[in-house]
Design a protein around this motif. Structure first.
Motif, PDB file in Angstrom:
ATOM      1  N   VAL A 116       0.389  -0.898   0.166  1.00  0.00           N
ATOM      2  CA  VAL A 116       0.308   0.649  -0.169  1.00  0.00           C
ATOM      3  C   VAL A 116       0.654   1.476  -0.208  1.00  0.00           C
ATOM      4  O   VAL A 116       0.455   2.045  -0.828  1.00  0.00           O
ATOM      5  CB  VAL A 116      -0.601  -0.036   1.250  1.00  0.00           C
ATOM      6  CG1 VAL A 116      -1.582   1.468   1.044  1.00  0.00           C
ATOM      7  CG2 VAL A 116      -2.201  -1.505   1.353  1.00  0.00           C
ATOM      8  N   PHE A 117       1.850   1.028   0.801  1.00  0.00           N
ATOM      9  CA  PHE A 117       2.865   2.273   0.651  1.00  0.00           C
ATOM     10  C   PHE A 117       3.273   2.887  -0.973  1.00  0.00           C
ATOM     11  O   PHE A 117       3.497   3.766  -1.116  1.00  0.00           O
ATOM     12  CB  PHE A 117       4.147   2.008   2.033  1.00  0.00           C
ATOM     13  CG  PHE A 117       5.066   3.305   1.758  1.00  0.00           C
ATOM     14  CD1 PHE A 117       3.926   4.637   2.438  1.00  0.00           C
ATOM     15  CD2 PHE A 117       6.199   3.159   1.064  1.00  0.00           C
ATOM     16  CE1 PHE A 117       5.564   5.510   2.018  1.00  0.00           C
ATOM     17  CE2 PHE A 117       6.985   4.370   1.976  1.00  0.00           C
ATOM     18  CZ  PHE A 117       7.000   5.743   1.811  1.00  0.00           C
ATOM     19  N   GLY A 118       3.555   1.476  -1.395  1.00  0.00           N
ATOM     20  CA  GLY A 118       4.950   1.702  -2.610  1.00  0.00           C
ATOM     21  C   GLY A 118       3.446   1.725  -3.863  1.00  0.00           C
ATOM     22  O   GLY A 118       4.103   3.047  -4.397  1.00  0.00           O
ATOM     23  N   VAL A 119       1.975   1.620  -3.549  1.00  0.00           N
ATOM     24  CA  VAL A 119       1.785   2.368  -4.563  1.00  0.00           C
ATOM     25  C   VAL A 119       0.966   4.118  -4.662  1.00  0.00           C
ATOM     26  O   VAL A 119       1.179   4.033  -4.900  1.00  0.00           O
ATOM     27  CB  VAL A 119       0.040   1.949  -4.271  1.00  0.00           C
ATOM     28  CG1 VAL A 119      -1.094   2.241  -4.921  1.00  0.00           C
ATOM     29  CG2 VAL A 119       0.386   0.343  -5.104  1.00  0.00           C
ATOM     30  N   TRP A 120       1.006   3.991  -3.089  1.00  0.00           N
ATOM     31  CA  TRP A 120       0.622   5.864  -2.566  1.00  0.00           C
ATOM     32  C   TRP A 120       1.897   6.258  -3.601  1.00  0.00           C
ATOM     33  O   TRP A 120       2.461   7.896  -3.023  1.00  0.00           O
ATOM     34  CB  TRP A 120       0.632   5.360  -0.899  1.00  0.00           C
ATOM     35  CG  TRP A 120       0.938   6.913  -0.749  1.00  0.00           C
ATOM     36  CD1 TRP A 120      -0.660   7.969  -0.361  1.00  0.00           C
ATOM     37  CD2 TRP A 120       1.576   7.764  -0.058  1.00  0.00           C
ATOM     38  NE1 TRP A 120      -0.191   8.831  -0.565  1.00  0.00           N
ATOM     39  CE2 TRP A 120       1.174   9.193  -0.108  1.00  0.00           C
ATOM     40  CE3 TRP A 120       3.697   7.363   0.270  1.00  0.00           C
ATOM     41  CZ2 TRP A 120       1.727   9.828   0.629  1.00  0.00           C
ATOM     42  CZ3 TRP A 120       3.929   8.448   1.304  1.00  0.00           C
ATOM     43  CH2 TRP A 120       2.937   9.963   0.811  1.00  0.00           C
ATOM     44  N   LEU A 121       3.008   5.835  -2.883  1.00  0.00           N
ATOM     45  CA  LEU A 121       4.319   6.281  -2.900  1.00  0.00           C
ATOM     46  C   LEU A 121       4.312   6.649  -4.732  1.00  0.00           C
ATOM     47  O   LEU A 121       4.936   7.554  -5.107  1.00  0.00           O
ATOM     48  CB  LEU A 121       5.643   5.359  -2.787  1.00  0.00           C
ATOM     49  CG  LEU A 121       6.727   6.682  -2.789  1.00  0.00           C
ATOM     50  CD1 LEU A 121       7.549   7.795  -2.283  1.00  0.00           C
ATOM     51  CD2 LEU A 121       8.194   5.949  -2.602  1.00  0.00           C
ATOM     52  N   LEU A 122       3.940   5.258  -5.847  1.00  0.00           N
ATOM     53  CA  LEU A 122       3.640   6.103  -7.492  1.00  0.00           C
ATOM     54  C   LEU A 122       3.193   6.966  -7.274  1.00  0.00           C
ATOM     55  O   LEU A 122       3.382   7.621  -8.156  1.00  0.00           O
ATOM     56  CB  LEU A 122       3.982   4.555  -7.483  1.00  0.00           C
ATOM     57  CG  LEU A 122       5.009   3.399  -7.545  1.00  0.00           C
ATOM     58  CD1 LEU A 122       4.514   2.372  -8.178  1.00  0.00           C
ATOM     59  CD2 LEU A 122       6.580   4.120  -8.659  1.00  0.00           C
ATOM     60  N   ALA A 123       2.247   6.925  -6.370  1.00  0.00           N
ATOM     61  CA  ALA A 123       0.760   7.873  -6.757  1.00  0.00           C
ATOM     62  C   ALA A 123       1.621   9.310  -6.323  1.00  0.00           C
ATOM     63  O   ALA A 123       1.233  10.358  -7.760  1.00  0.00           O
ATOM     64  CB  ALA A 123      -0.678   7.887  -6.554  1.00  0.00           C
ATOM     65  N   VAL A 124       2.133   9.415  -5.554  1.00  0.00           N
ATOM     66  CA  VAL A 124       2.286  10.820  -5.506  1.00  0.00           C
ATOM     67  C   VAL A 124       3.427  11.011  -6.310  1.00  0.00           C
ATOM     68  O   VAL A 124       3.459  12.474  -6.594  1.00  0.00           O
ATOM     69  CB  VAL A 124       3.098  10.678  -3.987  1.00  0.00           C
ATOM     70  CG1 VAL A 124       4.120  12.057  -3.818  1.00  0.00           C
ATOM     71  CG2 VAL A 124       1.888  10.454  -3.088  1.00  0.00           C
ATOM     72  N   LEU A 125       3.949  10.302  -7.108  1.00  0.00           N
ATOM     73  CA  LEU A 125       5.627  11.021  -7.828  1.00  0.00           C
ATOM     74  C   LEU A 125       5.068  11.267  -9.030  1.00  0.00           C
ATOM     75  O   LEU A 125       5.230  11.947 -10.114  1.00  0.00           O
ATOM     76  CB  LEU A 125       6.655   9.471  -7.491  1.00  0.00           C
ATOM     77  CG  LEU A 125       7.112   9.056  -6.020  1.00  0.00           C
ATOM     78  CD1 LEU A 125       8.746   8.084  -6.354  1.00  0.00           C
ATOM     79  CD2 LEU A 125       8.418  10.715  -6.305  1.00  0.00           C
ATOM     80  N   PHE A 126       4.132  10.094  -9.540  1.00  0.00           N
ATOM     81  CA  PHE A 126       3.623  10.510 -10.921  1.00  0.00           C
ATOM     82  C   PHE A 126       2.754  11.606 -10.793  1.00  0.00           C
ATOM     83  O   PHE A 126       2.120  11.647 -12.282  1.00  0.00           O
ATOM     84  CB  PHE A 126       3.215   8.896 -11.194  1.00  0.00           C
ATOM     85  CG  PHE A 126       4.827   8.368 -11.596  1.00  0.00           C
ATOM     86  CD1 PHE A 126       5.985   8.735 -12.176  1.00  0.00           C
ATOM     87  CD2 PHE A 126       4.597   6.883 -10.922  1.00  0.00           C
ATOM     88  CE1 PHE A 126       7.010   7.779 -12.692  1.00  0.00           C
ATOM     89  CE2 PHE A 126       5.707   5.983 -11.274  1.00  0.00           C
ATOM     90  CZ  PHE A 126       7.131   6.118 -12.070  1.00  0.00           C
ATOM     91  N   GLY A 127       1.585  11.820 -10.137  1.00  0.00           N
ATOM     92  CA  GLY A 127       0.767  12.335  -9.995  1.00  0.00           C
ATOM     93  C   GLY A 127      -0.528  11.661 -10.558  1.00  0.00           C
ATOM     94  O   GLY A 127      -0.626  10.570 -10.588  1.00  0.00           O
TER      95      GLY A 127
END
Length: 72
Positions: free
Chosen positions: A23-34
Motif C-alpha cells: 500500500v505504501f509503495g502504491v501510494w508513493l508511486l501515485a504521489v511521484l507520478f501525480g
C-alpha cells in the motif's frame, strides 16, 4: 484453505507488514507520478499513507500478541 490456516495467516504479523509495504509503495508511486494517469485514483493520495501506517500498526499488534502468547 481450511479455517485454522486462514486464521493463522491473518493473525501473522508478516502478512500485515507485507500488505502495508505494498500500500505504501502504491501510494508513493501515485504521489511521484501525480494523478495524470487514469489508473491511479485521486483517493489514493488521501488514503494511501494513513492506510499503510494503520496496517503497520496492525502488524505490530499481531507480533506483540504472538510474543505475549509465547511467553505465557
Amino acid at each position: 484453505m481450511d479455517r485454522e490456516r486462514l486464521v493463522g495467516l491473518l493473525a501473522h504479523w508478516r502478512t500485515w507488514w507485507d500488505l502495508a509495504t505494498v500500500v505504501f509503495g502504491v501510494w508513493l508511486l501515485a504521489v511521484l507520478f501525480g494523478t495524470s494517469h487514469p489508473a491511479i485514483p485521486a483517493v489514493a493520495f488521501g488514503l494511501g499513507l494513513p492506510a499503510s501506517v494503520g496496517l503497520f500498526f496492525v502488524g505490530f499488534g499481531c507480533l506483540a500478541w504472538r510474543q505475549r502468547g509465547d511467553r505465557e
